[in-house]
Design an enzyme around this catalytic site. Structure first.
Site, PDB file in Angstrom:
ATOM      1  N   ASN A 141      -9.067  -2.941   7.613  1.00  0.00           N
ATOM      2  CA  ASN A 141      -7.861  -2.986   6.786  1.00  0.00           C
ATOM      3  C   ASN A 141      -8.135  -3.752   5.505  1.00  0.00           C
ATOM      4  O   ASN A 141      -8.857  -4.736   5.501  1.00  0.00           O
ATOM      5  CB  ASN A 141      -6.721  -3.667   7.556  1.00  0.00           C
ATOM      6  CG  ASN A 141      -5.392  -3.512   6.841  1.00  0.00           C
ATOM      7  OD1 ASN A 141      -4.864  -2.408   6.752  1.00  0.00           O
ATOM      8  ND2 ASN A 141      -4.893  -4.591   6.294  1.00  0.00           N
ATOM      9  N   GLU A 205      -8.173   1.242   3.646  1.00  0.00           N
ATOM     10  CA  GLU A 205      -7.771   1.446   2.253  1.00  0.00           C
ATOM     11  C   GLU A 205      -8.982   1.670   1.353  1.00  0.00           C
ATOM     12  O   GLU A 205      -8.847   2.223   0.258  1.00  0.00           O
ATOM     13  CB  GLU A 205      -6.934   0.259   1.764  1.00  0.00           C
ATOM     14  CG  GLU A 205      -5.503   0.208   2.301  1.00  0.00           C
ATOM     15  CD  GLU A 205      -5.380  -0.328   3.723  1.00  0.00           C
ATOM     16  OE1 GLU A 205      -6.413  -0.680   4.333  1.00  0.00           O
ATOM     17  OE2 GLU A 205      -4.232  -0.392   4.229  1.00  0.00           O
ATOM     18  N   ASP A 254       8.136 -14.769  -6.254  1.00  0.00           N
ATOM     19  CA  ASP A 254       7.652 -13.448  -5.878  1.00  0.00           C
ATOM     20  C   ASP A 254       8.135 -12.362  -6.846  1.00  0.00           C
ATOM     21  O   ASP A 254       8.632 -12.662  -7.918  1.00  0.00           O
ATOM     22  CB  ASP A 254       8.053 -13.143  -4.421  1.00  0.00           C
ATOM     23  CG  ASP A 254       7.040 -12.217  -3.752  1.00  0.00           C
ATOM     24  OD1 ASP A 254       6.452 -11.372  -4.439  1.00  0.00           O
ATOM     25  OD2 ASP A 254       6.830 -12.342  -2.527  1.00  0.00           O
TER      26      ASP A 254
HETATM   27 MN    MN Z   1      -3.505  -1.085   6.055  1.00  0.00          MN
END
Ligand code: MN
Length: 429
Positions: A141, A205, A254
């Site tokens: 990941n 990814e 954020d």
């Molecule tokens: Mn992922």
């Protein structure tokens, strides 16, 4: 080779990069300059007070630069992103790479890590992709997380309940005390965009990035941790997430430009650093346009695709900057049937569960021009006919007005299209 530096050279040649010669500070100063310039041009800070390394920011501060990075015309941007998610490509492995030019012991104090806003808890790394694997090595990941610096080899990481958290849980269940990770800073924008994309768990990814990069991505194995990184990254911090014991993380500004609350989050212990000789540190302004673009773009593509399945004559989609690139969408359609507008509302909410408000307009309205969108609401919308209200549904944890305990919110859809009996007239511009 596909790396950040190659893209920076292209931006410089095409006059899309500003170089700041004066000495600047990592404390608020660089963040303030990025805020001012990011939509205009990428910004390169040559001399940084607290570090020997240069900083680059706002590399993709507008859509034009993102399209440039992905080598695609704006009309084909969504298709390119959706294709990469549907047809990921395994990257090849490189024996060596520029990221291995320098090896050193971890010392975060040498790097120009920015403190962005006054009440932030401290210096935050916001521009890193983080890669990790499952205990059996089968699942990889890559995701983006903010990291607060706690010491020269210690950070605290914000992990939302998504894929990296799942990998942490899997490691814990298999009896491990730590999870190997690599924190990569300064990679090609396509890799960053892929790491922010909604790829399902189990799909690396890196494969999405490699597809975006037409098969040119090369990875290599780290030395001190069992993780893969892009071979031509600027900087890689090798580290381990400690699976036991959490510390305070936040406050942090954020994407909504509000302070996110303090939570208990896991810490990271760094075990090594690999970097280029004169590495460039990449920064990303939290709550800035670039942050919103990277977060929202793949979702925008998803909305476009889902709406297209319902109303094939969709013209354009925007997650608006004022809606934090995340909470508000405007969708324009060439209306074919009465009621199309409302179906578009439901399709948009299905495609992007964090979406809170959506406005559907006719094709003559430019979705990028909010004055035109407001004009459509003023002249073509009646709340007793065109309003859809959905109460107590799952929304975004980023919305400070949502129910903070349950995370639920109330969503509104506005069908601001004209009845078909009255065809849309052109707006005088
Ligand atoms: Mn992922």
């Amino acid at each position: 080779m596909v790396d950040l530096r190659e893209f920076l050279n292209q931006l410089e040649t095409e006059n899309e990069l500003i170089k700041i010669e004066e000495e600047v500070s990592t404390k608020f100063e660089i963040a303030a300059i990025i805020k001012k310039l990011e939509t205009e041009k990428a910004v390169f800070f040559k001399k940084v007070k607290e570090s020997n390394f240069s900083v680059v920011a706002a590399v993709c501060g507008n859509r034009k630069r993102i399209c440039k990075a992905l080598n695609v015309v704006p009309e084909k941007l969504y298709e390119k992103i959706l294709q990469a998610l549907k047809f990921p490509k395994k990257p090849s492995m490189a024996g060596d790479g520029k990221v291995k030019e320098v090896w050193e012991k971890p010392n975060l104090k040498n790097f120009p890590i920015l403190t962005h806003y006054e009440k932030d808890a401290g210096p935050y790394i916001t521009s890193a992709i983080i890669s990790a694997k499952s205990p059996d090595g089968k699942i990889e990941n890559v995701s983006i997380h903010r990291l607060l610096v706690l010491g020269k080899d210690k950070l605290v990481i914000r992990i939302v309940p998504r894929h990296l958290q799942k990998l942490c849980e899997m490691a814990k269940e298999s009896g491990k005390k730590t999870l190997d990770i690599a924190i990569c800073i300064g990679v090609h924008p396509a890799i960053f965009l892929a790491a922010a994309s909604p790829a399902p768990f189990g799909l690396s990814e890196y494969e999405v990035a490699n597809s975006l990069l037409d098969g040119k991505l090369k990875l290599l194995d780290c030395e001190n941790v069992d993780v893969r990184v892009p071979s031509d990254a600027e900087i890689v911090f090798e580290g381990k997430i400690l699976l036991d014991g959490k510390v305070s993380e936040g406050p942090f500004t954020d994407v909504t430009q509000t302070y996110d609350i303090v939570r208990l989050q896991p810490t990271i212990k760094l075990v090594g650093i690999m970097r280029r000789k004169n590495c460039i540190y990449q920064a990303l302004l939290p709550g800035g346009t670039e942050h919103r673009l990277f977060m929202g773009l793949a979702r925008e593509a998803k909305i476009w695709e889902t709406v297209k399945a319902v109303v094939p004559t969709v013209k354009a989609v925007r997650l608006t900057d004022g809606g934090c690139g995340w909470l508000h969408a405007v969708v324009s359609i060439k209306k074919q049937l009465e009621g199309d507008g409302k179906n578009v509302v439901f399709a948009a909410f299905t495609a992007h569960p964090s979406l809170k408000h959506v406005v559907v307009v006719d094709e003559d309205i430019n979705v990028e021009n909010l004055l035109e969108v407001e004009w459509a609401i003023a002249t073509r919308f009646q709340a007793d006919k065109g309003l859809i209200k959905i109460e107590n549904v799952r929304g975004s944890t980023l919305d400070p007005s949502a129910n903070q305990e349950t995370g639920t919110t109330t969503k509104l859809g506005l069908d601001a299209t004209k009845p078909l009996s009255k065809p849309p007239e052109k707006i005088e511009k």
